[in-house]
Design a protein around this motif. Structure first.
Motif, PDB file in Angstrom:
ATOM      1  N   ILE A   1       0.826  -1.199   0.000  1.00  0.00           N
ATOM      2  CA  ILE A   1       0.000   0.000   0.000  1.00  0.00           C
ATOM      3  C   ILE A   1       0.864   1.253   0.000  1.00  0.00           C
ATOM      4  CG2 ILE A   1      -1.662   1.338   1.354  1.00  0.00           C
ATOM      5  CD1 ILE A   1      -2.860  -1.282   2.301  1.00  0.00           C
ATOM      6  N   PHE A   2       1.903   1.282   0.843  1.00  0.00           N
ATOM      7  CA  PHE A   2       2.698   2.506   0.933  1.00  0.00           C
ATOM      8  C   PHE A   2       3.507   2.746  -0.342  1.00  0.00           C
ATOM      9  CE2 PHE A   2       5.977  -0.432   2.360  1.00  0.00           C
ATOM     10  CZ  PHE A   2       7.144   0.114   1.882  1.00  0.00           C
ATOM     11  N   VAL A   3       3.891   1.665  -1.045  1.00  0.00           N
ATOM     12  CA  VAL A   3       4.576   1.846  -2.323  1.00  0.00           C
ATOM     13  C   VAL A   3       3.636   2.487  -3.332  1.00  0.00           C
ATOM     14  CG1 VAL A   3       5.673   0.646  -4.255  1.00  0.00           C
ATOM     15  CG2 VAL A   3       6.199  -0.038  -1.926  1.00  0.00           C
ATOM     16  N   GLN A   4       2.381   2.097  -3.326  1.00  0.00           N
ATOM     17  CA  GLN A   4       1.392   2.688  -4.220  1.00  0.00           C
ATOM     18  C   GLN A   4       1.142   4.150  -3.869  1.00  0.00           C
ATOM     19  OE1 GLN A   4       0.050   1.475  -7.001  1.00  0.00           O
ATOM     20  NE2 GLN A   4       1.337  -0.338  -6.759  1.00  0.00           N
ATOM     21  N   GLU A   5       1.200   4.486  -2.577  1.00  0.00           N
ATOM     22  CA  GLU A   5       1.051   5.887  -2.176  1.00  0.00           C
ATOM     23  C   GLU A   5       2.195   6.735  -2.731  1.00  0.00           C
ATOM     24  OE1 GLU A   5       0.715   6.220   2.016  1.00  0.00           O
ATOM     25  OE2 GLU A   5      -1.328   5.462   2.102  1.00  0.00           O
ATOM     26  N   ALA A   6       3.408   6.197  -2.667  1.00  0.00           N
ATOM     27  CA  ALA A   6       4.555   6.919  -3.222  1.00  0.00           C
ATOM     28  C   ALA A   6       4.403   7.098  -4.725  1.00  0.00           C
ATOM     29  CB  ALA A   6       5.845   6.163  -2.907  1.00  0.00           C
ATOM     30  N   LEU A   7       3.927   6.059  -5.407  1.00  0.00           N
ATOM     31  CA  LEU A   7       3.733   6.129  -6.860  1.00  0.00           C
ATOM     32  C   LEU A   7       2.673   7.162  -7.210  1.00  0.00           C
ATOM     33  CD1 LEU A   7       4.276   4.997  -9.717  1.00  0.00           C
ATOM     34  CD2 LEU A   7       2.460   3.334  -9.285  1.00  0.00           C
ATOM     35  N   GLN A   8       1.606   7.211  -6.425  1.00  0.00           N
ATOM     36  CA  GLN A   8       0.533   8.183  -6.683  1.00  0.00           C
ATOM     37  C   GLN A   8       1.065   9.605  -6.543  1.00  0.00           C
ATOM     38  OE1 GLN A   8      -2.881   7.738  -4.149  1.00  0.00           O
ATOM     39  NE2 GLN A   8      -4.026   9.354  -5.149  1.00  0.00           N
ATOM     40  N   ALA A   9       1.850   9.863  -5.506  1.00  0.00           N
ATOM     41  CA  ALA A   9       2.428  11.199  -5.322  1.00  0.00           C
ATOM     42  C   ALA A   9       3.414  11.527  -6.434  1.00  0.00           C
ATOM     43  CB  ALA A   9       3.118  11.276  -3.956  1.00  0.00           C
ATOM     44  N   PHE A  10       4.206  10.550  -6.835  1.00  0.00           N
ATOM     45  CA  PHE A  10       5.189  10.712  -7.907  1.00  0.00           C
ATOM     46  C   PHE A  10       4.496  11.042  -9.223  1.00  0.00           C
ATOM     47  CE2 PHE A  10       7.825   8.498 -11.209  1.00  0.00           C
ATOM     48  CZ  PHE A  10       8.968   9.281 -11.115  1.00  0.00           C
ATOM     49  N   THR A  11       3.463  10.273  -9.558  1.00  0.00           N
ATOM     50  CA  THR A  11       2.733  10.462 -10.817  1.00  0.00           C
ATOM     51  C   THR A  11       2.007  11.795 -10.854  1.00  0.00           C
ATOM     52  OG1 THR A  11       2.431   8.059 -10.979  1.00  0.00           O
ATOM     53  CG2 THR A  11       1.020   9.434 -12.349  1.00  0.00           C
ATOM     54  N   SER A  12       1.369  12.152  -9.738  1.00  0.00           N
ATOM     55  CA  SER A  12       0.612  13.397  -9.678  1.00  0.00           C
ATOM     56  C   SER A  12       1.518  14.609  -9.864  1.00  0.00           C
ATOM     57  CB  SER A  12      -0.117  13.495  -8.335  1.00  0.00           C
ATOM     58  OG  SER A  12      -0.789  14.729  -8.217  1.00  0.00           O
ATOM     59  N   ALA A  13       2.686  14.587  -9.233  1.00  0.00           N
ATOM     60  CA  ALA A  13       3.592  15.732  -9.334  1.00  0.00           C
ATOM     61  C   ALA A  13       4.190  15.882 -10.731  1.00  0.00           C
ATOM     62  CB  ALA A  13       4.712  15.595  -8.302  1.00  0.00           C
ATOM     63  N   LEU A  14       4.225  14.787 -11.494  1.00  0.00           N
ATOM     64  CA  LEU A  14       4.794  14.835 -12.842  1.00  0.00           C
ATOM     65  C   LEU A  14       3.745  15.063 -13.925  1.00  0.00           C
ATOM     66  CD1 LEU A  14       7.508  12.014 -12.742  1.00  0.00           C
ATOM     67  CD2 LEU A  14       7.820  14.474 -12.569  1.00  0.00           C
ATOM     68  N   THR A  15       2.543  15.481 -13.528  1.00  0.00           N
ATOM     69  CA  THR A  15       1.467  15.727 -14.488  1.00  0.00           C
ATOM     70  C   THR A  15       1.862  16.701 -15.606  1.00  0.00           C
ATOM     71  OG1 THR A  15      -0.238  15.261 -12.836  1.00  0.00           O
ATOM     72  CG2 THR A  15      -0.923  16.525 -14.747  1.00  0.00           C
ATOM     73  N   PRO A  16       2.658  17.767 -15.337  1.00  0.00           N
ATOM     74  CA  PRO A  16       3.034  18.669 -16.447  1.00  0.00           C
ATOM     75  C   PRO A  16       3.760  17.987 -17.586  1.00  0.00           C
ATOM     76  CG  PRO A  16       3.460  19.730 -14.337  1.00  0.00           C
ATOM     77  CD  PRO A  16       3.085  18.309 -14.029  1.00  0.00           C
ATOM     78  N   LEU A  17       4.369  16.834 -17.339  1.00  0.00           N
ATOM     79  CA  LEU A  17       5.083  16.137 -18.413  1.00  0.00           C
ATOM     80  C   LEU A  17       4.121  15.536 -19.433  1.00  0.00           C
ATOM     81  CD1 LEU A  17       8.020  14.348 -16.545  1.00  0.00           C
ATOM     82  CD2 LEU A  17       7.936  16.628 -17.567  1.00  0.00           C
ATOM     83  N   ASN A  18       2.820  15.522 -19.120  1.00  0.00           N
ATOM     84  CA  ASN A  18       1.838  15.043 -20.089  1.00  0.00           C
ATOM     85  C   ASN A  18       1.806  15.916 -21.333  1.00  0.00           C
ATOM     86  OD1 ASN A  18       1.090  13.006 -18.336  1.00  0.00           O
ATOM     87  ND2 ASN A  18      -0.672  14.102 -17.512  1.00  0.00           N
ATOM     88  N   ALA A  19       2.374  17.105 -21.249  1.00  0.00           N
ATOM     89  CA  ALA A  19       2.375  18.021 -22.387  1.00  0.00           C
ATOM     90  C   ALA A  19       3.421  17.646 -23.433  1.00  0.00           C
ATOM     91  CB  ALA A  19       2.625  19.452 -21.903  1.00  0.00           C
ATOM     92  N   PHE A  20       4.295  16.676 -23.134  1.00  0.00           N
ATOM     93  CA  PHE A  20       5.400  16.355 -24.034  1.00  0.00           C
ATOM     94  C   PHE A  20       5.299  14.930 -24.564  1.00  0.00           C
ATOM     95  CE2 PHE A  20       6.924  19.509 -20.959  1.00  0.00           C
ATOM     96  CZ  PHE A  20       7.327  20.522 -21.827  1.00  0.00           C
ATOM     97  N   SER A  21       6.147  14.624 -25.555  1.00  0.00           N
ATOM     98  CA  SER A  21       6.229  13.266 -26.097  1.00  0.00           C
ATOM     99  C   SER A  21       6.907  12.382 -25.061  1.00  0.00           C
ATOM    100  CB  SER A  21       7.034  13.251 -27.400  1.00  0.00           C
ATOM    101  OG  SER A  21       6.377  13.997 -28.394  1.00  0.00           O
ATOM    102  N   ARG A  22       6.250  11.270 -24.719  1.00  0.00           N
ATOM    103  CA  ARG A  22       6.741  10.452 -23.629  1.00  0.00           C
ATOM    104  C   ARG A  22       6.862   8.994 -24.050  1.00  0.00           C
ATOM    105  NH1 ARG A  22       2.297  12.860 -22.598  1.00  0.00           N
ATOM    106  NH2 ARG A  22       1.129  10.970 -22.197  1.00  0.00           N
ATOM    107  N   SER A  23       7.829   8.338 -23.463  1.00  0.00           N
ATOM    108  CA  SER A  23       7.962   6.900 -23.593  1.00  0.00           C
ATOM    109  C   SER A  23       8.105   6.351 -22.183  1.00  0.00           C
ATOM    110  CB  SER A  23       9.187   6.523 -24.448  1.00  0.00           C
ATOM    111  OG  SER A  23       9.344   5.113 -24.478  1.00  0.00           O
TER     112      SER A  23
END
Length: 288
Positions: A1-23
């Motif tokens: 559960i706590f690993v998923q919490e870290a991933l959720q925080a990580f993903t949410s903070a990187l939302t601005p990268l959705n504006a670029f080409s990603r792999s």
């Protein structure tokens, strides 16, 4: 559960990268590995040759998919430790309590590295240079027009600005009044989801970069970004090793945890292996 919490925080903070080409991928890779992200070149139309019965006018050998190649040369890690004394003095002292903060800190460092690329030497002179208090609807409309004149498709544009510029937009009467009648995002949530056909992102780690950077208008092909998982060479010495991937975005990071008996310390780390490069330089318009 706590690993998923870290991933959720990580993903949410990187939302601005959705504006670029990603792999993004959970596939294991090593530092220095090359990643190719496809980009379609611009095509040129030709007049149909009705009289050319032997030239096969429908069979023009044109068009190509060019690869934007980048290296996975960025490796960031956020670690914490807990001593035996700390654990003994408090029943609440658990290393898992740091997970969400680690996820946010890791995302912040990833963004800082990528935002360091936003320089006039990489993307040309700024579209506009104004006081932050003047960066309102009119200024963004003019910047959007400048991007269209560059032949950048306006339907794929996004806006990324720092907190001060975002506040200016949020307080702009032309926008806040419009959102009052069109939706509750600005008034109740403090968010500006879209503006003049562009997605809007706020980043609180946007650096000045020596050019008084306030924001940017971006097309996805302006910057290419790749993220992969990094596995340890030998996982037997760890209490836990796990690569976690966000189901929606595909972005991943790796979690490692071990105990050092000589130091009496419990260690836990989250890491990200990634790379980025500028691609279509006219596809990013700098606001200073």
């Amino acid at each position: 559960i706590f690993v998923q919490e870290a991933l959720q925080a990580f993903t949410s903070a990187l939302t601005p990268l959705n504006a670029f080409s990603r792999s993004y991928s959970g596939v294991t890779a090593q530092k220095g590995q090359a990643i190719a992200i496809p980009r379609v070149d611009a095509l040129t139309p030709t007049t149909f040759a009705y009289a050319n019965n032997s030239g096969y006018p429908y069979e023009n050998e044109a068009g190509s998919i060019v690869a934007i190649t980048l290296l996975l040369d960025q490796h960031q890690v956020v670690g914490v430790d807990l001593t035996d004394i700390q654990a003994a003095n408090s029943s609440a002292a658990e290393i898992t309590n740091f997970a969400r903060q680690q996820g946010k800190a890791l995302a912040k460092k990833v963004l800082q590295n990528i935002w360091g690329l936003i320089l006039t030497t990489n993307f040309g002179a700024a579209l506009t240079s104004l006081s932050v208090g003047s960066l309102g609807r009119a200024a963004l409309s003019a910047a959007r027009t400048a991007m269209v004149k560059r032949d950048v498709p306006s339907d794929n544009l996004s806006i990324i600005v720092g907190p001060d510029a975002y506040q200016t937009l949020r307080d702009d009467a032309n926008l806040s009044q419009a959102f009052q009648y069109g939706g509750a995002e600005v008034i109740r949530e403090g968010n500006i989801p879209r503006l003049m056909g562009m997605n809007v992102y706020e980043s609180n780690v946007l650096p000045l970069n020596g050019i008084s950077l306030a924001g940017m208008l971006v097309h996805p092909d302006s910057i290419a970004i790749a993220v992969r998982s990094l596995q340890p060479q030998d996982s037997s010495a760890y209490l836990a090793v796990q690569s976690v991937t966000d189901d929606e975005s595909g972005i991943s990071m790796t979690y490692r945890r071990h105990f050092n008996p000589g130091k009496g310390r419990h260690f836990a780390s989250f890491e990200c292996l990634f790379g980025f490069t500028s691609a279509l330089t006219l596809g990013l318009g700098i606001l200073t």
